[in-house]
Write a protein that holds these residues in place. Structure first.
Motif, PDB file in Angstrom:
ATOM      1  N   TYR A 191       0.865  -1.220   0.159  1.00 33.47           N
ATOM      2  CA  TYR A 191       0.051  -0.081  -0.073  1.00 33.47           C
ATOM      3  C   TYR A 191       0.705   1.332  -0.068  1.00 33.47           C
ATOM      4  O   TYR A 191       0.691   2.425  -0.730  1.00 33.47           O
ATOM      5  N   VAL A 192       2.060   1.246   0.646  1.00 33.73           N
ATOM      6  CA  VAL A 192       2.774   2.341   0.693  1.00 33.73           C
ATOM      7  C   VAL A 192       3.351   2.825  -0.533  1.00 33.73           C
ATOM      8  O   VAL A 192       3.472   3.671  -1.141  1.00 33.73           O
ATOM      9  N   PHE A 193       4.055   1.594  -1.398  1.00 27.43           N
ATOM     10  CA  PHE A 193       4.470   1.827  -2.933  1.00 27.43           C
ATOM     11  C   PHE A 193       3.362   2.097  -3.850  1.00 27.43           C
ATOM     12  O   PHE A 193       3.438   3.033  -4.545  1.00 27.43           O
ATOM     13  N   ALA A 194       2.226   1.646  -3.442  1.00 34.93           N
ATOM     14  CA  ALA A 194       0.945   2.054  -4.549  1.00 34.93           C
ATOM     15  C   ALA A 194       0.667   3.606  -4.233  1.00 34.93           C
ATOM     16  O   ALA A 194       0.363   4.562  -5.039  1.00 34.93           O
ATOM     17  N   GLY A 195       0.696   3.801  -3.010  1.00 37.77           N
ATOM     18  CA  GLY A 195       0.397   5.372  -2.667  1.00 37.77           C
ATOM     19  C   GLY A 195       1.407   6.239  -3.313  1.00 37.77           C
ATOM     20  O   GLY A 195       1.085   7.298  -3.711  1.00 37.77           O
ATOM     21  N   PHE A 196       2.827   5.660  -3.326  1.00 38.06           N
ATOM     22  CA  PHE A 196       3.918   6.463  -3.702  1.00 38.06           C
ATOM     23  C   PHE A 196       3.835   6.759  -5.395  1.00 38.06           C
ATOM     24  O   PHE A 196       3.737   7.547  -5.920  1.00 38.06           O
ATOM     25  N   LEU A 197       3.395   5.610  -6.056  1.00 32.57           N
ATOM     26  CA  LEU A 197       3.062   5.785  -7.236  1.00 32.57           C
ATOM     27  C   LEU A 197       1.913   6.530  -7.687  1.00 32.57           C
ATOM     28  O   LEU A 197       1.955   7.571  -8.685  1.00 32.57           O
ATOM     29  N   LEU A 198       0.893   6.427  -7.002  1.00 37.26           N
ATOM     30  CA  LEU A 198      -0.243   7.270  -6.955  1.00 37.26           C
ATOM     31  C   LEU A 198      -0.088   8.877  -6.879  1.00 37.26           C
ATOM     32  O   LEU A 198      -0.216   9.672  -7.879  1.00 37.26           O
ATOM     33  N   VAL A 199       0.730   9.247  -5.858  1.00 34.08           N
ATOM     34  CA  VAL A 199       1.234  10.578  -5.675  1.00 34.08           C
ATOM     35  C   VAL A 199       2.035  11.133  -6.776  1.00 34.08           C
ATOM     36  O   VAL A 199       1.863  12.318  -7.543  1.00 34.08           O
ATOM     37  N   MET A 200       2.809  10.257  -7.318  1.00 33.50           N
ATOM     38  CA  MET A 200       4.079  10.534  -8.366  1.00 33.50           C
ATOM     39  C   MET A 200       3.186  10.807  -9.658  1.00 33.50           C
ATOM     40  O   MET A 200       3.385  11.751 -10.337  1.00 33.50           O
ATOM     41  N   GLY A 201       2.175  10.130  -9.778  1.00 30.81           N
ATOM     42  CA  GLY A 201       1.145  10.021 -11.019  1.00 30.81           C
ATOM     43  C   GLY A 201       0.476  11.524 -11.273  1.00 30.81           C
ATOM     44  O   GLY A 201       0.498  12.189 -11.976  1.00 30.81           O
ATOM     45  N   VAL A 202      -0.085  11.763 -10.038  1.00 30.34           N
ATOM     46  CA  VAL A 202      -0.673  13.102  -9.784  1.00 30.34           C
ATOM     47  C   VAL A 202      -0.032  14.270  -9.953  1.00 30.34           C
ATOM     48  O   VAL A 202      -0.475  15.219 -10.618  1.00 30.34           O
ATOM     49  N   VAL A 203       1.522  14.191  -9.380  1.00 30.67           N
ATOM     50  CA  VAL A 203       2.398  15.279  -9.655  1.00 30.67           C
ATOM     51  C   VAL A 203       2.626  15.482 -11.034  1.00 30.67           C
ATOM     52  O   VAL A 203       2.641  16.483 -11.575  1.00 30.67           O
ATOM     53  N   GLU A 204       2.759  14.378 -11.789  1.00 31.76           N
ATOM     54  CA  GLU A 204       3.334  14.330 -13.230  1.00 31.76           C
ATOM     55  C   GLU A 204       2.240  14.814 -13.874  1.00 31.76           C
ATOM     56  O   GLU A 204       2.290  15.912 -15.035  1.00 31.76           O
ATOM     57  N   ILE A 205       1.066  14.615 -13.538  1.00 32.37           N
ATOM     58  CA  ILE A 205      -0.310  15.155 -14.431  1.00 32.37           C
ATOM     59  C   ILE A 205      -0.454  16.695 -14.356  1.00 32.37           C
ATOM     60  O   ILE A 205      -0.688  17.282 -15.193  1.00 32.37           O
ATOM     61  N   ARG A 206      -0.279  17.099 -12.966  1.00 34.49           N
ATOM     62  CA  ARG A 206      -0.414  18.507 -12.586  1.00 34.49           C
ATOM     63  C   ARG A 206       0.817  19.224 -13.459  1.00 34.49           C
ATOM     64  O   ARG A 206       0.560  20.375 -13.880  1.00 34.49           O
ATOM     65  N   LYS A 207       2.073  18.751 -13.361  1.00 33.77           N
ATOM     66  CA  LYS A 207       3.251  19.386 -14.012  1.00 33.77           C
ATOM     67  C   LYS A 207       2.714  19.461 -15.346  1.00 33.77           C
ATOM     68  O   LYS A 207       3.137  20.851 -16.245  1.00 33.77           O
ATOM     69  N   LYS A 208       2.371  18.582 -16.109  1.00 38.55           N
ATOM     70  CA  LYS A 208       1.762  18.651 -17.557  1.00 38.55           C
ATOM     71  C   LYS A 208       0.901  19.644 -17.679  1.00 38.55           C
ATOM     72  O   LYS A 208       0.750  20.451 -18.772  1.00 38.55           O
ATOM     73  N   GLU A 209      -0.157  19.847 -16.829  1.00 36.56           N
ATOM     74  CA  GLU A 209      -1.232  20.654 -16.921  1.00 36.56           C
ATOM     75  C   GLU A 209      -0.801  22.111 -16.808  1.00 36.56           C
ATOM     76  O   GLU A 209      -1.167  23.064 -17.420  1.00 36.56           O
ATOM     77  N   GLU A 210       0.017  22.275 -16.153  1.00 33.78           N
ATOM     78  CA  GLU A 210       0.798  23.856 -15.720  1.00 33.78           C
ATOM     79  C   GLU A 210       1.446  24.077 -17.071  1.00 33.78           C
ATOM     80  O   GLU A 210       1.574  25.490 -17.342  1.00 33.78           O
ATOM     81  N   LYS A 211       1.991  23.037 -17.585  1.00 37.45           N
ATOM     82  CA  LYS A 211       2.915  23.614 -18.821  1.00 37.45           C
ATOM     83  C   LYS A 211       1.885  23.934 -20.073  1.00 37.45           C
ATOM     84  O   LYS A 211       2.397  24.756 -20.952  1.00 37.45           O
ATOM     85  N   THR A 212       0.780  23.636 -20.142  1.00 40.34           N
ATOM     86  CA  THR A 212      -0.018  23.659 -21.458  1.00 40.34           C
ATOM     87  C   THR A 212      -1.068  24.980 -21.061  1.00 40.34           C
ATOM     88  O   THR A 212      -1.064  25.687 -20.171  1.00 40.34           O
TER      89      THR A 212
END
Length: 121
Positions: free
Chosen positions: A100-121
């Motif tokens: 669950y800790v690993f899954a949570g880490f992947l989820l947080v990293m995915g959200v961060v990457e999506i937000r970075k992408k949205e900020e650039k567009t």
């Protein structure tokens, strides 16, 4: 068939690792879901797998001049300390909690990457 699937998994994880993303994001879930490895075993396999793939990626990116060498000493020290602490924590954690800790880490990293992408567009 199993050996071929492991080779393909290694290839996919290696490709992602070479891009600097981290093959463990693919390797660990695949080993646990499709190959029946425990969470601890999958993470340990990932750590061993990481050594040669990281060494080659460092060589390739270093040769192309894309490594900021002045940042390395402090990051390496921090990485070693973090690896020791993370290993102690992971070894003392139940496999389900670690999953669950690993899954949570992947989820947080995915959200961060999506937000970075949205900020650039």
């Amino acid at each position: 068939m199993n050996a071929l699937m492991l080779i393909l998994l290694g290839f996919l994880a290696g490709t992602v690792s070479g891009m600097g993303i981290g093959g463990g994001a693919i390797l660990i879930p695949a080993l646990t879901m499709f190959f029946g490895q425990s969470q601890h075993a999958a993470q340990n396999i990932n750590l061993i797998y990481f050594i040669p793939t990281a060494a080659f990626a460092i060589y390739a990116h270093g040769k192309s001049g894309r490594i900021e060498r002045r940042l390395l000493p402090k990051m390496i020290i921090g990485g070693i300390v973090g690896a020791v602490l993370g290993s102690v924590v992971a070894l003392n954690m139940q496999a389900d909690v670690l999953k669950y800790v690993f899954a949570g880490f992947l989820l947080v990293m995915g959200v961060v990457e999506i937000r970075k992408k949205e900020e650039k567009t």
